[in-house]
Write a protein that holds these residues in place. Structure first.
Motif, mmCIF file in Angstrom:
data_model
loop_
_atom_site.group_PDB
_atom_site.id
_atom_site.type_symbol
_atom_site.label_atom_id
_atom_site.label_comp_id
_atom_site.label_asym_id
_atom_site.label_seq_id
_atom_site.Cartn_x
_atom_site.Cartn_y
_atom_site.Cartn_z
ATOM 1 N N SER A 290 0.835 -1.198 0.000
ATOM 2 C CA SER A 290 0.000 0.000 0.000
ATOM 3 C C SER A 290 0.871 1.250 0.000
ATOM 4 O O SER A 290 2.061 1.202 0.351
ATOM 5 C CB SER A 290 -0.902 0.006 1.239
ATOM 6 N N PRO A 291 0.303 2.402 -0.368
ATOM 7 C CA PRO A 291 1.062 3.670 -0.330
ATOM 8 C C PRO A 291 1.114 4.293 1.056
ATOM 9 O O PRO A 291 1.611 5.403 1.207
ATOM 10 C CB PRO A 291 0.283 4.564 -1.310
ATOM 11 N N VAL A 292 0.617 3.581 2.053
ATOM 12 C CA VAL A 292 0.573 4.148 3.407
ATOM 13 C C VAL A 292 1.975 4.335 3.970
ATOM 14 O O VAL A 292 2.274 5.348 4.587
ATOM 15 C CB VAL A 292 -0.283 3.255 4.326
ATOM 16 N N LEU A 293 2.844 3.352 3.742
ATOM 17 C CA LEU A 293 4.192 3.411 4.282
ATOM 18 C C LEU A 293 5.141 4.063 3.295
ATOM 19 O O LEU A 293 4.901 4.073 2.078
ATOM 20 C CB LEU A 293 4.675 1.993 4.632
ATOM 21 N N SER A 294 6.235 4.569 3.815
ATOM 22 C CA SER A 294 7.202 5.288 2.979
ATOM 23 C C SER A 294 7.954 4.358 2.042
ATOM 24 O O SER A 294 8.405 4.766 0.982
ATOM 25 C CB SER A 294 8.200 6.049 3.861
ATOM 26 N N HIS A 295 8.118 3.092 2.424
ATOM 27 C CA HIS A 295 8.807 2.136 1.555
ATOM 28 C C HIS A 295 8.035 0.821 1.566
ATOM 29 O O HIS A 295 7.499 0.408 2.600
ATOM 30 C CB HIS A 295 10.253 1.907 2.016
ATOM 31 N N PRO A 296 7.964 0.139 0.411
ATOM 32 C CA PRO A 296 7.176 -1.092 0.326
ATOM 33 C C PRO A 296 7.892 -2.263 0.981
ATOM 34 O O PRO A 296 9.047 -2.164 1.414
ATOM 35 C CB PRO A 296 7.030 -1.300 -1.181
ATOM 36 N N ILE A 297 7.196 -3.396 1.029
ATOM 37 C CA ILE A 297 7.743 -4.611 1.608
ATOM 38 C C ILE A 297 8.891 -5.117 0.740
ATOM 39 O O ILE A 297 8.848 -5.020 -0.495
ATOM 40 C CB ILE A 297 6.624 -5.683 1.744
ATOM 41 N N ASP A 298 9.928 -5.629 1.353
ATOM 42 C CA ASP A 298 11.066 -6.149 0.603
ATOM 43 C C ASP A 298 10.716 -7.514 0.013
ATOM 44 O O ASP A 298 9.802 -8.211 0.466
ATOM 45 C CB ASP A 298 12.295 -6.252 1.501
ATOM 46 N N CYS A 299 11.461 -7.894 -1.014
ATOM 47 C CA CYS A 299 11.152 -9.129 -1.750
ATOM 48 C C CYS A 299 11.300 -10.374 -0.884
ATOM 49 O O CYS A 299 10.495 -11.312 -0.985
ATOM 50 C CB CYS A 299 12.047 -9.224 -2.986
ATOM 51 N N ASP A 300 12.335 -10.423 -0.040
ATOM 52 C CA ASP A 300 12.556 -11.602 0.793
ATOM 53 C C ASP A 300 11.404 -11.827 1.762
ATOM 54 O O ASP A 300 10.903 -12.949 1.912
ATOM 55 C CB ASP A 300 13.869 -11.463 1.569
ATOM 56 N N SER A 301 10.973 -10.769 2.437
ATOM 57 C CA SER A 301 9.862 -10.903 3.376
ATOM 58 C C SER A 301 8.571 -11.259 2.652
ATOM 59 O O SER A 301 7.776 -12.074 3.132
ATOM 60 C CB SER A 301 9.686 -9.601 4.168
ATOM 61 N N TYR A 302 8.370 -10.674 1.479
ATOM 62 C CA TYR A 302 7.170 -10.989 0.692
ATOM 63 C C TYR A 302 7.149 -12.470 0.316
ATOM 64 O O TYR A 302 6.126 -13.149 0.468
ATOM 65 C CB TYR A 302 7.134 -10.112 -0.555
ATOM 66 N N ASP A 303 8.286 -12.979 -0.184
ATOM 67 C CA ASP A 303 8.343 -14.392 -0.570
ATOM 68 C C ASP A 303 8.123 -15.303 0.631
ATOM 69 O O ASP A 303 7.477 -16.354 0.517
ATOM 70 C CB ASP A 303 9.689 -14.700 -1.220
ATOM 71 N N ARG A 304 8.644 -14.917 1.779
ATOM 72 C CA ARG A 304 8.487 -15.747 2.972
ATOM 73 C C ARG A 304 7.028 -15.804 3.429
ATOM 74 O O ARG A 304 6.520 -16.870 3.786
ATOM 75 C CB ARG A 304 9.355 -15.177 4.092
ATOM 76 N N ILE A 305 6.359 -14.663 3.421
ATOM 77 C CA ILE A 305 4.962 -14.643 3.836
ATOM 78 C C ILE A 305 4.099 -15.415 2.842
ATOM 79 O O ILE A 305 3.194 -16.168 3.235
ATOM 80 C CB ILE A 305 4.476 -13.183 3.982
ATOM 81 N N VAL A 306 4.366 -15.253 1.539
ATOM 82 C CA VAL A 306 3.606 -15.993 0.524
ATOM 83 C C VAL A 306 3.813 -17.497 0.680
ATOM 84 O O VAL A 306 2.878 -18.300 0.524
ATOM 85 C CB VAL A 306 4.011 -15.514 -0.882
ATOM 86 N N LEU A 307 5.033 -17.917 1.013
ATOM 87 C CA LEU A 307 5.299 -19.329 1.251
ATOM 88 C C LEU A 307 4.462 -19.853 2.417
ATOM 89 O O LEU A 307 3.907 -20.960 2.352
ATOM 90 C CB LEU A 307 6.790 -19.527 1.541
ATOM 91 N N CYS A 308 4.363 -19.059 3.475
ATOM 92 C CA CYS A 308 3.537 -19.474 4.616
ATOM 93 C C CYS A 308 2.069 -19.597 4.220
ATOM 94 O O CYS A 308 1.366 -20.520 4.673
ATOM 95 C CB CYS A 308 3.699 -18.479 5.761
ATOM 96 N N VAL A 309 1.594 -18.696 3.381
ATOM 97 C CA VAL A 309 0.208 -18.774 2.908
ATOM 98 C C VAL A 309 -0.024 -20.059 2.132
ATOM 99 O O VAL A 309 -1.026 -20.771 2.319
ATOM 100 C CB VAL A 309 -0.129 -17.534 2.049
ATOM 101 N N ARG A 310 0.894 -20.395 1.255
ATOM 102 C CA ARG A 310 0.756 -21.630 0.457
ATOM 103 C C ARG A 310 0.819 -22.869 1.336
ATOM 104 O O ARG A 310 0.107 -23.854 1.094
ATOM 105 C CB ARG A 310 1.857 -21.670 -0.597
ATOM 106 N N LEU A 311 1.647 -22.845 2.371
ATOM 107 C CA LEU A 311 1.756 -24.013 3.255
ATOM 108 C C LEU A 311 0.465 -24.245 4.026
ATOM 109 O O LEU A 311 0.043 -25.397 4.217
ATOM 110 C CB LEU A 311 2.918 -23.820 4.226
ATOM 111 N N LEU A 312 -0.169 -23.175 4.478
ATOM 112 C CA LEU A 312 -1.417 -23.341 5.221
ATOM 113 C C LEU A 312 -2.559 -23.793 4.316
ATOM 114 O O LEU A 312 -3.516 -24.410 4.786
ATOM 115 C CB LEU A 312 -1.795 -22.034 5.919
#
Length: 636
Positions: A290-312
Motif C-alpha cells: 500500500s502507499p501508506v508506508l514510505s517504503h514497500p515490503i522487501d522481496c525476501d519478506s514478501y516471498d516468505r509470507i507468501v510461502l507461509c500462505v501456500r503451506l497453510l
C-alpha cells in the motif's frame, strides 16, 4: 582464591565498567559447585540494583551481569531455574543489547532444561506485550513457535500474537457519499483513506497518549493515524515498515497452526484458526504493497509470507516435518557445536604451562658440570659463548631468523648495515650489525633512528669507532603503544680522516608487520554484530585470486591474517557456489579486528566478492587490507 570469591565480588561496587567486567571474568574462573549458589544470588541482587535509574551506565552493567548469569547457568544447569524468571522481566528493557542477551539466554535454557519449558512458555506469553525491540520480538516469536506443544499453549500463543497485532486490517479504504448500491454516483464521490493503526504516542513527560483515528481525503497523501496503546507492540513495529518481523510472525503462526492440527481433535476449530492466520498474512502483504508506508515490503519478506500462505493452504508430510522438527534439530546442532568449541578452548587453555610463584629457577650458568666428559664440557662452553654473543639459535629457527633480517644499506655503500628485528608485545628490539667496508678508521659513528606512528625510541644509541673492515653490534629499543602502522627510518653518520665533513648513509625503512601484534580470538555472534555496527573504520578489498575453491580461499585468508573463523564449520559445508564467514582477532593492546569474507564462484570457475575489514582504529583496517591484498592470490 576460590574461598575468597565473595570478597572478589565486592569489587562490583566500583562505578568503573572495566573493573566490573574484569571482576566478573575473574569470578567466572573461580566458580565451583560449592559457591555457585552464593555467586548467583549476589549477581541477582546486582541485577535488581540496576533497575534504579539514578545510576549511570545501568544498561551496560546489566548486560554484563546477564552474560555472567548466562555463563553460570550453562556451566551449572541446576541454577537456571532460580534466575530465568527474574531475567525474563528484562525482555522489555530499553537497552536492546541487554534484552537480546536475555532472549538468547531463555532460548538456550528452554532447550537444555526441558523441566523449565512449561513455566518459561507461560511467563513468556504473559510478558510478550512488554517487548519493544524488533530483534527481541523475533527471538521470542521463534521460542513460541518451537516450544508451544500442548493444546492450551498453542492456543495461548496464537491469541497472544493476535492481541499484539491488533484489529485487522492494518489500514482500510472507505467510501464517502451515497449508498454503495449506486455505483455511478459512488464513483464520483471523493474517497477517503482511514488507517486503523494503534501506535503509541509518547508525550514530553514520557507517558503514552491516546489519539483518535482520523481520515484524510484521497487528494492528500495517506498517513498512519495513531491509536491506543492496547493495539500491541507487533502492530507498532509493523507500521514502521519492519516487514522482516512480519515474516517472522507469519512463520510462527504457520508452525502453531501446523502443531494445532496435531493436538486439536476438532477440524472446525483448526480451520477457523488457519483462516485467521491467513487473514493476518494477507493483511501484512496488503500493508506492504500500500502507499501508506514510505517504503514497500522487501522481496525476501514478501516471498516468505507468501510461502507461509501456500503451506497453510496445502501441507504435506515432508513439509510438516521440516517446519516442526528440522528447525529445532538445527538449533540443537548449533548448541552442541558451541559447547564443543568451548570444550576445545578449555582443553587448549589447560595445556598451556604456567610457572608457579614457588617454582625453582634454573640458572643455566650455575649448572653443575660434574661427571661431564671433556668433549661435553667443551660443547657446553661453546654454547655459553654463543648465548653470550647472541649467536645461539635453536634447531629449526634458522629460517625464521633469516626472515627477520632486513638489509638497511646497499652493498656498494662504505658502511653496510643489516638489522635483526625482534618483536615482543610492547617492545621492538633492533639488533643492527654495522660493517666498515673501507680501509679508513671511522670515528664517531652513530646510528640515528626516528619513528613514525605509535612508536617511540627509548634511548639514542652511543657513538662508536670502527677500525678498517671491522664490525659492530648496535642495539636499539623501541616502545610500541598500539597497532597503528609503524615505520622506523634513519641514517648512519660518521667521520673519516680523509673527509672534512661528516658522511651520512641513509637507511632503508623498516615497516612493522601487524601480524606480530594480532592473534586469533573468540567472541559471540551478538558481540561481533554489535562491534560491526559500532566500528567506523572499514576497508573493502575485492577478491582477486587464482584459488578456485571457496573453502581453500577462506583457509588461506585465515592463515594469512592470523585470525579465527567464528562461522560454524557446518555452515561452511556443501558446494553451493557461495560462502560467507566472519573472522575475528584481537591485538596485544586489546584492539578488535573484524573481517567478513563474502565470495561467489563464477561460471568460469573464478572466485569473486569482497573482504571487508572493520576496526575502531584506521591503522588496523588499512594494515590488514594491505596484508590481504598481498596474500590473497595464493601461495606463500
Amino acid at each position: 582464591m576460590v574461598d575468597r570469591i565473595m570478597d572478589v565480588l565486592r569489587a562490583l561496587s566500583s562505578p568503573n565498567l572495566d573493573i566490573q567486567r574484569k571482576t566478573l571474568d575473574i569470578v567466572h574462573e573461580l566458580i565451583t559447585p560449592r559457591n555457585i549458589n552464593e555467586v548467583v544470588l549476589m549477581l541477582k541482587k546486582e541485577v535488581m540494583k540496576t533497575q534504579n535509574g539514578e545510576l549511570e551506565k545501568n544498561g551496560e552493567y546489566r548486560q554484563l551481569l546477564i552474560q555472567a548469569i548466562h555463563s553460570c547457568a550453562v556451566k551449572f544447569p541446576e541454577v537456571a531455574s532460580t534466575v530465568v524468571h527474574l531475567l525474563m522481566d528484562f525482555l522489555g528493557d530499553s537497552n536492546v543489547a541487554s534484552a537480546i542477551d536475555v532472549a538468547i539466554f531463555v532460548r538456550e535454557i528452554i532447550e537444555t532444561n526441558p523441566k523449565l519449558r512449561v513455566s518459561i512458555i507461560t511467563r513468556l506469553l504473559d510478558t510478550f506485550y512488554q517487548i519493544r525491540a524488533a530483534r527481541v520480538c523475533c527471538c521470542a516469536l521463534w521460542i513460541i513457535g518451537e516450544y508451544c506443544l500442548s493444546l492450551s499453549e498453542v492456543e495461548s500463543g496464537i491469541a497472544t500474537i493476535k492481541q499484539c497485532l491488533g484489529e485487522l486490517p492494518f489500514y482500510s479504504i472507505s467510501e464517502e457519499g451515497e449508498a454503495p448500491t449506486d455505483a455511478s454516483k459512488n464513483s464520483q464521490q471523493p474517497s477517503s483513506v482511514t488507517v486503523s493503526s494503534r501506535r503509541p504516542a509518547i508525550l514530553s513527560d514520557g507517558t503514552y497518549a491516546t489519539q483518535s483515528a482520523a481520515s484524510e481525503t484521497a487528494f492528500s497523501p495517506p498517513t498512519i493515524v495513531q491509536g491506543s496503546l492496547a493495539a500491541g507492540n507487533l502492530r507498532s513495529l509493523l507500521l514502521t515498515g519492519d516487514f522482516f518481523l512480519g515474516a517472522v510472525v507469519a512463520c510462527t503462526l504457520t508452525k502453531l497452526v501446523l502443531r494445532l492440527e496435531e493436538v486439536q481433535p476438532s477440524r472446525v476449530e483448526v480451520n477457523k484458526v488457519s483462516t485467521q492466520a491467513l487473514l493476518i498474512m494477507v493483511s501484512m502483504i496488503q500493508l506492504g504493497q500500500s502507499p501508506v508506508l514510505s517504503h514497500p515490503i522487501d522481496c525476501d519478506s514478501y516471498d516468505r509470507i507468501v510461502l507461509c500462505v501456500r503451506l497453510l493452504c496445502s501441507t504435506g508430510g515432508e513439509v510438516r516435518k521440516i517446519w516442526l522438527q528440522s528447525c529445532r534439530q538445527s538449533f540443537v546442532k548449533m548448541l552442541s557445536e558451541k559447547q564443543l568449541r568451548e570444550t576445545e578452548e578449555l582443553k587448549a587453555k589447560a595445556q598451556v604451562s604456567y610457572a608457579q610463584p614457588d617454582d625453582l629457577i634454573d640458572f643455566y650458568h650455575l649448572k653443575s658440570r660434574k661427571g661431564m666428559s671433556q668433549l661435553e664440557l667443551e660443547d657446553e662452553v661453546q654454547d655459553d659463548l654463543k648465548r653470550a654473543t647472541g649467536e645461539f639459535i635453536k634447531d629449526g629457527d634458522d629460517a625464521n631468523k633469516l626472515n627477520r633480517v632486513l638489509q638497511l644499506t646497499g652493498f656498494s655503500d662504505p658502511v653496510y648495515a643489516e638489522a635483526y628485528v625482534t618483536v615482543h608485545h610492547y617492545d621492538i628490539v633492533l639488533d643492527v650489525t654495522v660493517i666498515n667496508r673501507t680501509t679508513e678508521t671511522l670515528q664517531n659513528l652513530c646510528l640515528e633512528l626516528a619513528t613514525m606512528g605509535d612508536l617511540k625510541l627509548v634511548e639514542r644509541p652511543q657513538n662508536y669507532t670502527l677500525a678498517p673492515e671491522s664490525s659492530r653490534q648496535i642495539k636499539a629499543n623501541i616502545k610500541v603503544s598500539s597497532t597503528e602502522t609503524g615505520v622506523i627510518f634513519g641514517n648512519i653518520v660518521y667521520e673519516a680522516s680523509n673527509v672534512l665533513e661528516r658522511t651520512v648513509v641513509v637507511l632503508n625503512d623498516i615497516h612493522i608487520d601487524i601480524m606480530d601484534y594480532i592473534s586469533p580470538a573468540v567472541c559471540t555472534d551478538a558481540a561481533f554484530r554489535s562491534m560491526w555496527a559500532e566500528f567506523e573504520w572499514e576497508n573493502k578489498v575485492a577478491v582477486n585470486t587464482i584459488i578456485q575453491s571457496e573453502k581453500d580461499f577462506l583457509d588461506h585468508i585465515i592463515k594469512s591474517t592470523n585470525m579465527k573463523c567464528l562461522t560454524a564449520p557446518s555452515a561452511l559445508d556443501g558446494d553451493c557456489g557461495f560462502l560467507a564467514a566472519n573472522l575475528y582477532a584481537k591485538s596485544v593492546f586489546g584492539e578488535d579486528a573484524l573481517v567478513n569474507v563474502s565470495i561467489e564462484k563464477q561460471l568460469d570457475g573464478k572466485l569473486s566478492g569482497y573482504i571487508r575489514i572493520r576496526s575502531k582504529t584506521q591503522g588496523i583496517a588499512l594494515s590488514l587490507g594491505d596484508k590481504i591484498t598481498l596474500k590473497q592470490k595464493g601461495g606463500s
